[in-house]
Design an enzyme around this catalytic site. Structure first.
Site, short mmCIF file in Angstrom:
data_model
loop_
_atom_site.label_atom_id
_atom_site.label_comp_id
_atom_site.label_asym_id
_atom_site.label_seq_id
_atom_site.Cartn_x
_atom_site.Cartn_y
_atom_site.Cartn_z
N HIS A 290 0.86 -1.18 0.00
CA HIS A 290 0.00 0.00 0.00
C HIS A 290 0.90 1.23 0.00
CE1 HIS A 290 -3.88 2.01 1.35
NE2 HIS A 290 -2.99 2.97 1.49
N HIS A 333 0.21 2.82 11.58
CA HIS A 333 1.42 3.63 11.46
C HIS A 333 1.45 4.77 12.47
CE1 HIS A 333 -1.46 5.86 8.99
NE2 HIS A 333 -0.65 6.90 8.96
N GLU A 339 -2.18 14.56 10.89
CA GLU A 339 -3.19 14.25 9.88
C GLU A 339 -4.59 14.62 10.39
OE1 GLU A 339 -2.79 10.10 9.06
OE2 GLU A 339 -0.67 10.25 8.51
N TYR A 348 -15.11 5.57 4.32
CA TYR A 348 -13.66 5.46 4.26
C TYR A 348 -13.27 4.03 4.62
CZ TYR A 348 -8.72 6.21 5.29
OH TYR A 348 -7.35 6.12 5.31
N HIS A 363 -5.21 12.88 13.98
CA HIS A 363 -4.14 12.04 14.48
C HIS A 363 -2.85 12.85 14.38
CE1 HIS A 363 -6.88 8.78 12.56
NE2 HIS A 363 -7.23 8.97 13.83
N HIS A 369 -2.23 5.12 14.78
CA HIS A 369 -3.58 4.92 14.28
C HIS A 369 -3.55 3.93 13.13
CE1 HIS A 369 -1.74 8.30 12.14
NE2 HIS A 369 -2.51 8.02 11.10
#
Length: 439
Positions: A290, A333, A339, A348, A363, A369
Site C-alpha cells: 500500500h 502507522h 493528519e 472510508y 491524528h 492509528h
C-alpha cells in the site's frame, strides 16, 4: 435570486490569465497606463513578495471602478467560534480525536457566522502553519463581504453548493469540488440550495501549488489544465455594504458605500480557482504493498524543510485496488506529520463505522492509528481479486506542525469521547513456535 445557469472559466493552474467584462477595459502593452479605459483605476494585488522567484511569484493587476482604499475605518466585531494560531497553544495530549458532523443550525447564519475552528498550528504572525475550520450556513451573505488577510482559504464543500462572488469573477462549487481563495481577496458567498456545510483549511504559510511528480513523469495526479479560474465579472452596486476582514486572528468590519467586487478586468496569476476532484488521476500500486498517502496529494504548501510540507491536501477518491499478497487498507502507522481527515461522502475503507460524512478526525504527530479490528480481520483473510473502491471521497489536511484542538473542539458534544475504543477488538494473535521466555 437568479443564479447563472452556466459559468465560463479560464483553465490552467498558476497561469497568467487575462479577462475583461467590457471590451477594451484591459490595457495592452503595460499594466499601469497613465489613464485606464472607462475611467477605471489600476491596482496591483500581490500574494507573494515582490522579489519572489519568477516561477513562484503571484500577482494580479485589477482594473476597477473604485480603488480598495475607499472604505470606512474598521471596528472590532465578535469573532464567534473562529480562532487563529498565535504561537501559543493549550497543552495537547497525544491522543487521537474524532468528531461527528455538526448539524446546520435553524437560526440564520451566513458562511462567516457559521465558521467553527477545530484546530490550529504555527503562528499567523510569522506566516507559518494553518487552521482547520468547519462551516455550517443557511443564508446568503447579501450585503456582507469578507476578506481573509491572515491566510489563503481552501474550501471543501460537503453538503450544498456555494456561489462564490469574488473580485475576479464567480466560482460555483459543490460537493466533490474545491475552491481556493488567495489571501486578501474579497468575496461573498450565496447558497443556491439554501444551506451548505463543509470544511475549510486556512493556510498561513506558502501559497498552495501543485506537487512535483518526480519519477511519475509528465502525467498523473492533478493536471494544470483542470484548474479553473473565473472570467471577469463586476458588481456595480452603489449602496451601503459591510466588509468584514480577518486580521491577526481578530474580526473587523468597515462600512462601504459600494460593492468591493467592482473589478472590470484583470490580468495575472494570483486569483481564485476551483478544481473538480473527480479529475484527479490516481497513481496506485499494480503489484504489491500500500503506497504512502503522498501519492494522493492534490495541492501542497511548502515549508522551510524540503519534503515536510506546511500543508498537504490529500484525497482518497474512488479507485481500483489490485495489489497482490498485500494488506490493502491503510496500515497501522505512526507519522511525523499531523493528519486531519474529513469525509465528503460514502465510506472510508479503514473506518467503515463511526466516521461519517461531515465528520472530522485528528491524528497528531507520532500518534498511532490505523484500521479497526473488523477491517483488519477482513483485509487479512479476503481473496485479493481486483476490486473497485467506490462510494467514497475522503481527504486529509496534513501538516508538519502539531495541530492543537480548540477549547470548543475538546468540549463540544460532537467529540467522540470513546474514539480509541474502535481498536479495542484487536487481540494478540502471536503464536510462538517455542515456549514463552521465562516459562
Amino acid at each position: 435570486m437568479a443564479y447563472p445557469q452556466s459559468l465560463r472559466y479560464l483553465s490552467g493552474f498558476g497561469n497568467e490569465h487575462e479577462s475583461e467584462a467590457l471590451e477594451g477595459a484591459l490595457p495592452v502593452g503595460r499594466f499601469s497606463p497613465q489613464r485606464v479605459a472607462y475611467g477605471l483605476y489600476a491596482e496591483q494585488f500581490s500574494s507573494t513578495a515582490f522579489t519572489a522567484p519568477r516561477h513562484r511569484n503571484r500577482r494580479t493587476w485589477l482594473y476597477r471602478i473604485r480603488p480598495s482604499v475607499l472604505q470606512g475605518r474598521y471596528r472590532p466585531v465578535e469573532r464567534g467560534l473562529i480562532r487563529t494560531a498565535q504561537g501559543e497553544h493549550p497543552a495537547v495530549p497525544p491522543d487521537v480525536f474524532r468528531w461527528d458532523a455538526f448539524p446546520v443550525p435553524q437560526t440564520p447564519q451566513d458562511f462567516i457566522d457559521g465558521w467553527i475552528t477545530m484546530a490550529t498550528n504555527g503562528d499567523v504572525r510569522v506566516q507559518q502553519g494553518m487552521a482547520v475550520h468547519l462551516f455550517c450556513a443557511n443564508r446568503n451573505m447579501d450585503a456582507r463581504y469578507f476578506c481573509d488577510a491572515d491566510g489563503e482559504l481552501l474550501i471543501v464543500p460537503q453538503q450544498g453548493a456555494l456561489m462564490i462572488y469574488t473580485e475576479m469573477g464567480i466560482l460555483q462549487v459543490g460537493p466533490g469540488e474545491i475552491a481556493v481563495i488567495p489571501r486578501g481577496i474579497k468575496f461573498r458567498i450565496d447558497l443556491p440550495e439554501g444551506r451548505a456545510r463543509g470544511y475549510l483549511c486556512e493556510n498561513y504559510g506558502a501559497v498552495l501549488e501543485l506537487p512535483e511528480r518526480g519519477p511519475v513523469g509528465a502525467n498523473g495526479f492533478a493536471n494544470d489544465r483542470d484548474f479553473q479560474y473565473p472570467v471577469a465579472w463586476y458588481e456595480e452596486r452603489d449602496e451601503p455594504v459591510t466588509l468584514t476582514t480577518k486580521f491577526a486572528g481578530q474580526l473587523y468590519s468597515a462600512d462601504l458605500d459600494h460593492s468591493p467586487l467592482d473589478v472590470v478586468a484583470w490580468v495575472g496569476n494570483s486569483a481564485p480557482y476551483k478544481y473538480d476532484l473527480a479529475r484527479f488521476n490516481v497513481i496506485n500500486s499494480v503489484s504489491y504493498d500500500h503506497p504512502d498517502p503522498s501519492i494522493f496529494t492534490v495541492l501542497t504548501s511548502s515549508s522551510d524543510t524540503p519534503g515536510m510540507a506546511n500543508i498537504d491536501f490529500v484525497i482518497f477518491p474512488p479507485r481500483w485496488m489490485v495489489a497482490e499478497e498485500t494488506f490493502r487498507p491503510p496500515w497501522f502507522h505512526r507519522n511525523i506529520m499531523s493528519e486531519c481527515m474529513g469525509l465528503i461522502h460514502g465510506v472510508y475503507d479503514a473506518k467503515p463505522t463511526g466516521f461519517e460524512p461531515g465528520g472530522l478526525s485528528l491524528h497528531n504527530s507520532m500518534s498511532a492509528h490505523g484500521p479497526e479490528a473488523e477491517v483488519f480481520e477482513k483485509a487479512s483473510t479476503e481473496d485479493l481479486e481486483p476490486r473497485r473502491q467506490d462510494n467514497t471521497l475522503a481527504f486529509m489536511f496534513e501538516s508538519r506542525y502539531v495541530l492543537a484542538p480548540t477549547e470548543f473542539a475538546l468540549s463540544c458534544s460532537q467529540r467522540q469521547s470513546d474514539y480509541e475504543q474502535c481498536w479495542s477488538g484487536l487481540t494478540k494473535q502471536f503464536r510462538s513456535p517455542v515456549a514463552p521466555h521465562g516459562s
